[in-house]
Design a protein around this motif. Structure first.
Motif, PDB file in Angstrom:
ATOM      1  N   SER A 135       0.806  -1.210   0.000  1.00  0.00           N
ATOM      2  CA  SER A 135       0.000   0.000   0.000  1.00  0.00           C
ATOM      3  C   SER A 135       0.843   1.266   0.000  1.00  0.00           C
ATOM      4  O   SER A 135       0.313   2.358  -0.118  1.00  0.00           O
ATOM      5  CB  SER A 135      -0.929   0.001   1.220  1.00  0.00           C
ATOM      6  N   VAL A 136       2.163   1.111   0.155  1.00  0.00           N
ATOM      7  CA  VAL A 136       3.037   2.278   0.149  1.00  0.00           C
ATOM      8  C   VAL A 136       3.127   2.819  -1.277  1.00  0.00           C
ATOM      9  O   VAL A 136       3.523   2.106  -2.198  1.00  0.00           O
ATOM     10  CB  VAL A 136       4.438   1.924   0.676  1.00  0.00           C
ATOM     11  N   LYS A 137       2.772   4.055  -1.474  1.00  0.00           N
ATOM     12  CA  LYS A 137       2.797   4.664  -2.794  1.00  0.00           C
ATOM     13  C   LYS A 137       4.154   5.321  -3.039  1.00  0.00           C
ATOM     14  O   LYS A 137       4.812   5.779  -2.103  1.00  0.00           O
ATOM     15  CB  LYS A 137       1.683   5.707  -2.912  1.00  0.00           C
ATOM     16  N   PRO A 138       4.579   5.369  -4.292  1.00  0.00           N
ATOM     17  CA  PRO A 138       5.850   6.033  -4.578  1.00  0.00           C
ATOM     18  C   PRO A 138       5.752   7.537  -4.338  1.00  0.00           C
ATOM     19  O   PRO A 138       4.671   8.124  -4.447  1.00  0.00           O
ATOM     20  CB  PRO A 138       6.075   5.728  -6.064  1.00  0.00           C
ATOM     21  N   LYS A 139       6.871   8.127  -4.026  1.00  0.00           N
ATOM     22  CA  LYS A 139       6.925   9.580  -3.885  1.00  0.00           C
ATOM     23  C   LYS A 139       6.886  10.188  -5.278  1.00  0.00           C
ATOM     24  O   LYS A 139       7.662   9.815  -6.158  1.00  0.00           O
ATOM     25  CB  LYS A 139       8.186  10.013  -3.151  1.00  0.00           C
ATOM     26  N   VAL A 140       5.978  11.131  -5.496  1.00  0.00           N
ATOM     27  CA  VAL A 140       5.779  11.727  -6.811  1.00  0.00           C
ATOM     28  C   VAL A 140       6.563  13.026  -6.927  1.00  0.00           C
ATOM     29  O   VAL A 140       6.470  13.913  -6.074  1.00  0.00           O
ATOM     30  CB  VAL A 140       4.284  11.989  -7.081  1.00  0.00           C
ATOM     31  N   PHE A 141       7.334  13.127  -8.002  1.00  0.00           N
ATOM     32  CA  PHE A 141       8.075  14.345  -8.328  1.00  0.00           C
ATOM     33  C   PHE A 141       7.454  14.922  -9.600  1.00  0.00           C
ATOM     34  O   PHE A 141       7.716  14.433 -10.713  1.00  0.00           O
ATOM     35  CB  PHE A 141       9.558  14.046  -8.546  1.00  0.00           C
ATOM     36  N   ASN A 142       6.627  15.928  -9.469  1.00  0.00           N
ATOM     37  CA  ASN A 142       5.945  16.551 -10.599  1.00  0.00           C
ATOM     38  C   ASN A 142       6.866  17.623 -11.185  1.00  0.00           C
ATOM     39  O   ASN A 142       7.246  18.576 -10.503  1.00  0.00           O
ATOM     40  CB  ASN A 142       4.628  17.163 -10.124  1.00  0.00           C
ATOM     41  N   VAL A 143       7.237  17.463 -12.458  1.00  0.00           N
ATOM     42  CA  VAL A 143       8.213  18.384 -13.042  1.00  0.00           C
ATOM     43  C   VAL A 143       7.689  19.816 -13.089  1.00  0.00           C
ATOM     44  O   VAL A 143       8.459  20.783 -12.937  1.00  0.00           O
ATOM     45  CB  VAL A 143       8.639  17.921 -14.460  1.00  0.00           C
ATOM     46  N   TYR A 144       6.383  19.967 -13.279  1.00  0.00           N
ATOM     47  CA  TYR A 144       5.802  21.313 -13.323  1.00  0.00           C
ATOM     48  C   TYR A 144       5.909  21.997 -11.958  1.00  0.00           C
ATOM     49  O   TYR A 144       6.281  23.169 -11.863  1.00  0.00           O
ATOM     50  CB  TYR A 144       4.349  21.230 -13.771  1.00  0.00           C
ATOM     51  N   ARG A 145       5.615  21.260 -10.915  1.00  0.00           N
ATOM     52  CA  ARG A 145       5.689  21.831  -9.564  1.00  0.00           C
ATOM     53  C   ARG A 145       7.123  22.085  -9.118  1.00  0.00           C
ATOM     54  O   ARG A 145       7.355  22.801  -8.140  1.00  0.00           O
ATOM     55  CB  ARG A 145       4.998  20.900  -8.583  1.00  0.00           C
ATOM     56  N   HIS A 146       8.080  21.505  -9.829  1.00  0.00           N
ATOM     57  CA  HIS A 146       9.485  21.733  -9.502  1.00  0.00           C
ATOM     58  C   HIS A 146      10.170  22.644 -10.512  1.00  0.00           C
ATOM     59  O   HIS A 146      11.383  22.590 -10.696  1.00  0.00           O
ATOM     60  CB  HIS A 146      10.221  20.405  -9.395  1.00  0.00           C
ATOM     61  N   GLY A 147       9.392  23.472 -11.186  1.00  0.00           N
ATOM     62  CA  GLY A 147       9.985  24.547 -11.972  1.00  0.00           C
ATOM     63  C   GLY A 147      10.010  24.390 -13.471  1.00  0.00           C
ATOM     64  O   GLY A 147      10.358  25.333 -14.187  1.00  0.00           O
TER      65      GLY A 147
END
Length: 404
Positions: free
Chosen positions: A25-37
């Motif tokens: 049930s552990v979900k991956p950590k999401v890195f959204n490129v838009y939210r990071h610049g």
């Protein structure tokens, strides 16, 4: 005593179930490129934002990571994503990645390159737009030794236990997807497209690879739909639609020293539509290496107006004149080929061309139920040509049989 042991066993199983359930049930950590610049304006080069985010996701130790590219057009200069990573990593692309239109602005062999990674997953409804139109007129290396080196769209080198799914690759400058020393990789649901007259835009190209599975994929390009090169083994291709293009080609082989055998290839349930070739094996007529091509199965293959449906060419010479009479025949040994239930239409009267080496004749070639009809300008039934082939035929043969 037995009841205590039973209770202890139940407790252990319960704890194990809780641990497994919590892990799943552990979900991956999401890195959204838009939210990071990263800017989806189709103009700003986002290469630094993408590579910085990759480094963070790749270095994360506490769980898997997901890099997410949302809808929008993200201009991207040449980028490399390098491992090894601490945990499995997903790259989900729902937007468009846009390459520079000027080929000189990509200062590397491959526009988007993945290296030294295990457990990589690339998926999404997005598009890799190579903007190749400006580059195609520059692709004249066969006559111009100073031609520019054009970049492939996406490359994988030393990547294992990974996959790519559902992505579209559009108008590459050179090849679309390139694989080198990649093992246990799945390619499914991918769409690859470029005009039929775009030079050297191979769909999928692989060398020194093993255990690659390609399925449910549509490829239309100006070169080979799939090119299988030296050292590739245990390849399974199914439910592929190829056209336009030059078919699924093994080779060319034998040109360079140190090449490796190619073996254990299966191609099934595949359609070639309007291609120059369908099933194709090509080896240089004057070989620098002695290798073996063996254990190939082609089954349930449909040809729709293909110029050369079945073509073994051991006098390969793309830019004549050639001098095989002076340099010698091909030293590539082709053996143990089965072609079963190959049917449809040929644009040439010669639908089956088995032109093997005089020095190393093809061995154990089986033709079973070959039903190809001539649909070209030359009248008459489809025919076959065999040179230096040892093999057999069985079942229904619509094209003329040239094997005893």
């Amino acid at each position: 005593m037995a009841s205590i042991a039973y209770a202890f066993k139940v407790l252990c199983l319960s704890l194990l179930f809780i641990v497994v359930a919590s892990r799943s049930s552990v979900k991956p950590k999401v890195f959204n490129v838009y939210r990071h610049g990263a800017k989806p304006d189709g103009k700003t080069d986002n290469a630094n934002e993408f590579t910085d985010l990759w480094k963070r996701a790749c270095a994360r130790k506490s769980g898997s990571s997901k890099i997410y590219v949302p809808k929008g057009t993200f201009y991207l200069g040449g980028v490399e994503f390098v491992g090894p990573c601490q945990n499995p990593i997903e790259f989900v692309i729902d937007g468009t990645l846009l390459a520079p239109s000027n080929p000189n602005d990509i200062k590397q062999d491959t526009w988007i390159n993945f290296r030294y990674i295990n457990n990589l997953s690339i998926s999404g409804s997005g598009t890799l737009d190579g903007q190749g139109k400006q580059s195609w007129p520059l692709n004249d290396c066969h006559k111009n030794p100073n031609c520019p080196k054009l970049a492939m769209t996406m490359g994988f080198a030393f990547v294992n236990n990974s996959r790519i799914k559902d992505i579209t690759s559009l108008n590459s400058k050179m090849g679309h997807l390139n694989f080198y020393s990649v093992h246990h990789f799945n390619i499914t649901g991918v769409t690859i497209t470029a005009p039929g007259d775009s030079p050297n835009t191979d769909g999928i190209k692989m060398g020194s690879c093993s255990n690659i599975h390609i399925s449910n994929t549509n490829i239309g390009t100006g070169d080979d739909c799939i090119a299988i090169l030296s050292g590739t083994t245990d390849l399974d291709i199914s439910n592929v639609k190829c056209g336009p293009g030059h078919g699924i080609s093994v080779g060319s082989l034998g040109k360079n020293k140190g090449e490796k055998d190619v073996k254990n290839l299966t191609i099934r349930d595949t359609v070639f539509n309007g291609t120059s070739d369908g099933i194709r094996i090509k080896t240089w007529e004057s070989s620098a290496s002695k290798i073996v091509v063996s254990n190939f199965v082609y089954e349930n293959i449909q040809m729709i107006d293909v110029e050369r449906p079945i073509n073994i060419d051991q006098k390969y010479c793309p830019y004549p004149p050639c001098q095989h009479e002076q340099k010698g025949e091909s030293h590539v040994q082709i053996q143990d080929l089965k072609l079963k239930n190959i049917y449809g239409t040929s644009k040439n009267k010669v639908a089956v061309n088995l032109q093997c080496s005089k020095s190393f004749p093809c061995k154990n070639v089986e033709l079973i139920d070959i039903k190809l009809k001539n649909n070209g300008v030359e009248n008459g039934p489809a025919s076959a040509v065999c040179e230096n082939v040892d093999g057999s035929t069985s079942g229904k043969m619509v094209s003329h049989n040239c094997l005893n």
